[in-house]
Motif scaffolding. Structure first.
Motif, PDB file in Angstrom:
ATOM      1  N   UNK A  71      83.248  94.787  -8.151  1.00  0.00           N
ATOM      2  CA  UNK A  71      83.375  93.573  -7.335  1.00  0.00           C
ATOM      3  C   UNK A  71      84.739  93.689  -6.665  1.00  0.00           C
ATOM      4  N   UNK A  72      84.749  94.045  -5.384  1.00  0.00           N
ATOM      5  CA  UNK A  72      85.991  94.430  -4.716  1.00  0.00           C
ATOM      6  C   UNK A  72      86.788  93.249  -4.180  1.00  0.00           C
ATOM      7  N   UNK A  73      86.140  92.102  -3.994  1.00  0.00           N
ATOM      8  CA  UNK A  73      86.870  90.972  -3.405  1.00  0.00           C
ATOM      9  C   UNK A  73      87.145  89.866  -4.427  1.00  0.00           C
ATOM     10  N   UNK A  74      87.195  90.232  -5.720  1.00  0.00           N
ATOM     11  CA  UNK A  74      87.537  89.272  -6.768  1.00  0.00           C
ATOM     12  C   UNK A  74      89.045  89.042  -6.765  1.00  0.00           C
ATOM     13  N   UNK A  75      89.460  87.789  -6.883  1.00  0.00           N
ATOM     14  CA  UNK A  75      90.891  87.470  -6.879  1.00  0.00           C
ATOM     15  C   UNK A  75      91.589  88.201  -8.027  1.00  0.00           C
ATOM     16  N   UNK A  76      92.793  88.761  -7.772  1.00  0.00           N
ATOM     17  CA  UNK A  76      93.532  89.460  -8.830  1.00  0.00           C
ATOM     18  C   UNK A  76      93.810  88.530 -10.017  1.00  0.00           C
ATOM     19  N   UNK A  77      93.856  89.139 -11.217  1.00  0.00           N
ATOM     20  CA  UNK A  77      94.096  88.364 -12.443  1.00  0.00           C
ATOM     21  C   UNK A  77      94.896  89.217 -13.418  1.00  0.00           C
ATOM     22  N   UNK A  78      95.884  88.598 -14.074  1.00  0.00           N
ATOM     23  CA  UNK A  78      96.718  89.348 -15.024  1.00  0.00           C
ATOM     24  C   UNK A  78      96.077  89.338 -16.411  1.00  0.00           C
ATOM     25  N   UNK A  79      95.955  90.521 -16.997  1.00  0.00           N
ATOM     26  CA  UNK A  79      95.461  90.684 -18.360  1.00  0.00           C
ATOM     27  C   UNK A  79      96.466  91.516 -19.134  1.00  0.00           C
ATOM     28  N   UNK A  80      97.040  90.920 -20.180  1.00  0.00           N
ATOM     29  CA  UNK A  80      98.079  91.593 -20.972  1.00  0.00           C
ATOM     30  C   UNK A  80      99.196  92.137 -20.084  1.00  0.00           C
ATOM     31  N   UNK A  81      99.563  91.338 -19.105  1.00  0.00           N
ATOM     32  CA  UNK A  81     100.679  91.697 -18.237  1.00  0.00           C
ATOM     33  C   UNK A  81     100.335  92.681 -17.138  1.00  0.00           C
ATOM     34  N   UNK A  82      99.089  93.109 -17.026  1.00  0.00           N
ATOM     35  CA  UNK A  82      98.656  94.071 -16.001  1.00  0.00           C
ATOM     36  C   UNK A  82      97.804  93.329 -14.979  1.00  0.00           C
ATOM     37  N   UNK A  83      98.138  93.471 -13.705  1.00  0.00           N
ATOM     38  CA  UNK A  83      97.356  92.800 -12.672  1.00  0.00           C
ATOM     39  C   UNK A  83      96.107  93.615 -12.377  1.00  0.00           C
ATOM     40  N   UNK A  84      94.937  92.986 -12.586  1.00  0.00           N
ATOM     41  CA  UNK A  84      93.659  93.649 -12.396  1.00  0.00           C
ATOM     42  C   UNK A  84      93.070  93.233 -11.054  1.00  0.00           C
ATOM     43  N   UNK A  85      92.712  94.240 -10.227  1.00  0.00           N
ATOM     44  CA  UNK A  85      92.192  93.987  -8.873  1.00  0.00           C
ATOM     45  C   UNK A  85      90.708  94.353  -8.823  1.00  0.00           C
ATOM     46  N   UNK A  86      89.866  93.512  -9.405  1.00  0.00           N
ATOM     47  CA  UNK A  86      88.438  93.776  -9.336  1.00  0.00           C
ATOM     48  C   UNK A  86      87.790  93.726 -10.697  1.00  0.00           C
ATOM     49  N   UNK A  87      86.464  93.920 -10.682  1.00  0.00           N
ATOM     50  CA  UNK A  87      85.700  93.893 -11.925  1.00  0.00           C
ATOM     51  C   UNK A  87      84.617  94.947 -11.855  1.00  0.00           C
ATOM     52  N   UNK A  88      84.424  95.648 -13.001  1.00  0.00           N
ATOM     53  CA  UNK A  88      83.361  96.651 -13.101  1.00  0.00           C
ATOM     54  C   UNK A  88      82.074  95.959 -13.550  1.00  0.00           C
ATOM     55  N   UNK A  89      80.962  96.201 -12.847  1.00  0.00           N
ATOM     56  CA  UNK A  89      79.682  95.649 -13.280  1.00  0.00           C
ATOM     57  C   UNK A  89      79.125  96.485 -14.427  1.00  0.00           C
ATOM     58  N   UNK A  90      78.623  95.804 -15.490  1.00  0.00           N
ATOM     59  CA  UNK A  90      78.064  96.482 -16.653  1.00  0.00           C
ATOM     60  C   UNK A  90      76.743  95.820 -17.009  1.00  0.00           C
TER      61      UNK A  90
END
Length: 718
Positions: free
Chosen positions: A676-695
């Motif tokens: 998902x390429x246009x998902x708003x960035x989100x910090x997880x454990x201090x790391x900014x994540x830019x997207x989501x993998x579909x599973x």
């Protein structure tokens, strides 16, 4: 080192959510009781406090199981646990309750004091929330698959199958125990104790000041925590059962149980002081007080790191020692309430502590065996055969045998009275046993002061063993037989001197018996009382200052007829207990298999419901792209997360994905995935994540959604 002015001894507060087993008894309560009884015999000023821990999620969870209220649960189990301790000779000065008004008041004052002085922090964090039940979920209200052993019924704080400490984020496929549905993350505010501010204090206090006098296992565990870097610890929770946080902005929040429970030692001391017309404050505020916490190793972090920080900030004294025990296993396996592999105190009391089965003396048999195998430095194991052997081969054959022989011979050879001691006939054998009595006093003192209860008890039994050797060497019965032959003219000899030798051996044996009562009292209090009854003396004789004396029983004093201190335990009794244990396990296993079968059947047919209908324009908002994983690595201190570098053709992205429990990092490099390429960035454990993998998910496993053939990164998915 100067003797403390007073002692405050605590034993870990047990949860009032069910019956407690002998592992609990051996871990904290029995060693504490032995130490306290010794201090009382020393005439020290000592308060021994404990009580039921009646807050925390364990209570309402048990209430759900029993289809009742949390209040009903604590009202049910508190008196049972209290009576169990009394039946087994645990002599608390007070057994209190954390549901009491004085405890609520004390805990709120403690929190308010730290809060007003800026010693707490507030943080807004994401916590699991059950949308159906409309409540935040404490760790125990979340279940899922353990990442360590695969147990699909692990709790959010611990897997009861393998014992691994967990956090809800580490569970695979977590669900709420309230609704059975997956929870969501929701922001909430909580108050934290910033342990990281106090690392320097803890490092000096534990790793420098107490590295030599605390148990190595305790220091080692503390060092591991400190070296790993301490983090702020929440002191509040979103629950409706517990002590309400005393702040207007904290509606619906209670004090976290680990913060609330140890304050229970203080509130119990307050109540004890009120009940006995004393001042409680010196016991917590005077540095001449020696504070000792008796706990199991699973409570080390709370009593050695968290509570001491709280005490220091609140200007209370710190513990002088925390002699934590390891765990006690049962017949080759870890005790487990869920698997019914346990021996509860109540079961032992029901089966053994009855007049027809030996009464309170059987409480002492359990105390003896648990002390003999005490897990002071490593895990130990209770076996029913070991229990039988300890009773028959040691208590009956050594300790009880000596006392019985001394009394039988005294009645037979000395008219039931304490004979005079003829100093002129004392020899090296007499002097040796007298010296051993004095040496035992010093040895037991030293060992008890060092919290080495197993060795101290052995020293007492060893003295009884020496008493048997002494009688065997003296053989007063043979001298009496010779006197009888001389009187009949069948032999020659000095009757007067022979009788004097009999008197000496019996006098020493009886004085040794009185000393054994003093020495054994901290360990086997019911046995000591029975010995006092036989000797017709009062409790005053048990004062430690009398230990080592050879004038405890007056010459010419009549003693009662002997009574057996311990009964032999038969093989049939042991066979019954082993079979009962195995039957309990089989029943629990069968019940679990039925539950697992139902759950599997449900899972096989249960397909998640379709989400609410959307329109095409909603779907059009998603920008799904093919990506190629270029690199993957685990996120530190987050067992569930992988940090991925993904090529999207037009750019490279960092994406944090919760798939670490399903895939090894090196195994997925080169894999094509849908992002998902246009998902708003989100910090997880201090790391900014830019997207989501579909599973895709099936039967608890995750699968990549990817094209059948490799295509260029960045291509769209429609």
């Amino acid at each position: 080192m100067n003797q403390p002015k007073r002692y405050l001894i605590t034993a870990a507060l047990p949860y009032a959510n069910g019956l407690k087993h002998i592992g609990h008894l051996a871990g904290a309560y029995l060693p504490a009781d032995i130490y306290v009884r010794y201090l009382r015999a020393q005439k020290r000023d000592v308060a021994f406090v404990c009580g039921s821990d009646e807050h925390g999620t364990a209570i309402p969870i048990q209430a759900m199981k029993e289809n009742t209220t949390a209040q009903a649960i604590i009202d049910k189990y508190h008196p049972i646990i209290q009576q169990n301790f009394a039946d087994l000779g645990i002599s608390f000065d007070i057994y209190h309750r954390t549901s009491s008004p004085i405890h609520h008041e004390t805990a709120r004052e403690f929190f308010t004091s730290l809060h007003e002085r800026g010693e707490l922090e507030t943080k807004e964090t994401e916590q699991y929330y059950d949308e159906t039940a409309q409540t935040f979920l404490a760790d125990r209200y979340i279940k899922g698959t353990c990442p360590n052993c695969g147990n699909d019924s692990a709790y959010g704080d611990q897997c009861e199958r393998c014992g691994t400490a967990l956090s809800p984020d580490e569970l695979i496929n977590p669900v709420s125990t309230l609704s059975g549905l997956p929870p969501v993350k929701k922001l909430t505010t909580h108050w934290y104790l910033p342990l990281n501010r106090h690392e320097e204090f803890l490092r000096k206090w534990i790793l420098a000041d107490h590295k030599d006098d605390w148990r190595a296992s305790v220091v080692g565990q503390c060092k591991s925590w400190i070296d790993g870097g301490l983090q702020p610890r929440a002191v509040t929770r979103d629950l409706d059962w517990g002590i309400q946080v005393p702040l207007p902005e904290a509606q619906g929040k209670v004090l976290y149980v680990w913060f609330d429970a140890p304050i229970g030692y203080i509130s119990a001391t307050k109540q004890w002081a009120i009940d006995n017309g004393k001042d409680w404050q010196p016991y917590w505020n005077d540095k001449e007080t020696k504070l000792v916490h008796f706990i199991g190793k699973d409570n080390i972090v709370f009593h050695c790191i968290i509570f001491p920080v709280m005490l220091q900030l609140h200007n209370n004294i710190l513990p002088d020692n925390v002699p934590a025990n390891e765990f006690m296993n049962l017949e080759g396996d870890k005790m487990s309430t869920s698997r019914n592999w346990k021996l509860e105190m109540q079961d032992y009391i029901d089966d053994f502590i009855k007049p027809e089965n030996g009464g309170s003396q059987m409480a002492d048999v359990l105390r003896y065996y648990l002390t003999a195998i005490a897990p002071e430095t490593k895990d130990s194991e209770f076996t029913w055969k070991g229990f039988q052997d300890a009773n028959n081969s040691e208590l009956v054959a050594i300790f009880g045998n000596f006392v019985n022989r001394a009394f039988v011979l005294m009645h037979k050879l000395c008219n039931g009275k304490v004979p005079v001691f003829h100093n002129e006939l004392m020899d090296d054998t007499d002097k040796k046993i007298i010296a051993q009595i004095s040496a035992t006093k010093e040895k037991v003192e030293t060992l008890l002061e060092q919290y080495k209860f197993r060795e101290a008890q052995f020293a007492v039994i060893d003295l009884a063993r020496e008493g048997n050797r002494y009688l065997q060497e003296r053989e007063p019965w043979k001298k009496a037989s010779l006197i009888e032959k001389i009187n009949k003219g069948e032999a020659e000899g000095n009757v007067a001197q022979l009788q004097q030798l009999i008197d000496n051996s019996m006098h020493i044996s009886l004085q040794l018996t009185a000393n054994l009562a003093i020495f054994i009292n901290p360990f086997l209090p019911f046995t000591a009382q029975k010995m006092l009854h036989m000797m017709k003396v009062v409790d005053k004789i048990l004062d430690w200052s009398n230990a080592g004396s050879m004038k405890l029983l007056s010459v010419g004093y009549s003693l009662r007829a002997p009574e057996l201190l311990f009964r032999k335990i038969e093989d049939a009794e042991i066979t019954h207990q082993v079979e009962k244990l195995k039957a309990g396990l089989a029943a629990a296993t069968a019940a679990q298999q039925v539950a697992d079968t139902k759950a599997q059947a449900s899972a096989a047919v249960e397909i998640p419901a379709v989400k609410p209908e959307i329109v095409y324009e909603d779907f059009e908002k998603l920008d799904l792209r093919i990506g190629t994983i270029l690199a993957a690595e685990k996120v530190p201190k987050a067992d569930k997360l992988l940090k991925l570098e993904v090529d999207l053709g037009f750019e490279k992205r960092t994406i944090v994905s919760g798939i670490a429990q399903h895939f090894a990092p090196e195994a997925i490099v080169g894999k094509q995935v849908v992002v998902v390429a246009n998902l708003a960035p989100r910090k997880l454990r201090g790391i900014e994540s830019h997207g989501m993998i579909l599973m895709a998910e099936h039967d608890g496993r995750l699968f990549f959604v990817n094209p059948e053939e490799a295509i260029g990164a960045g291509n769209t998915v429609k």
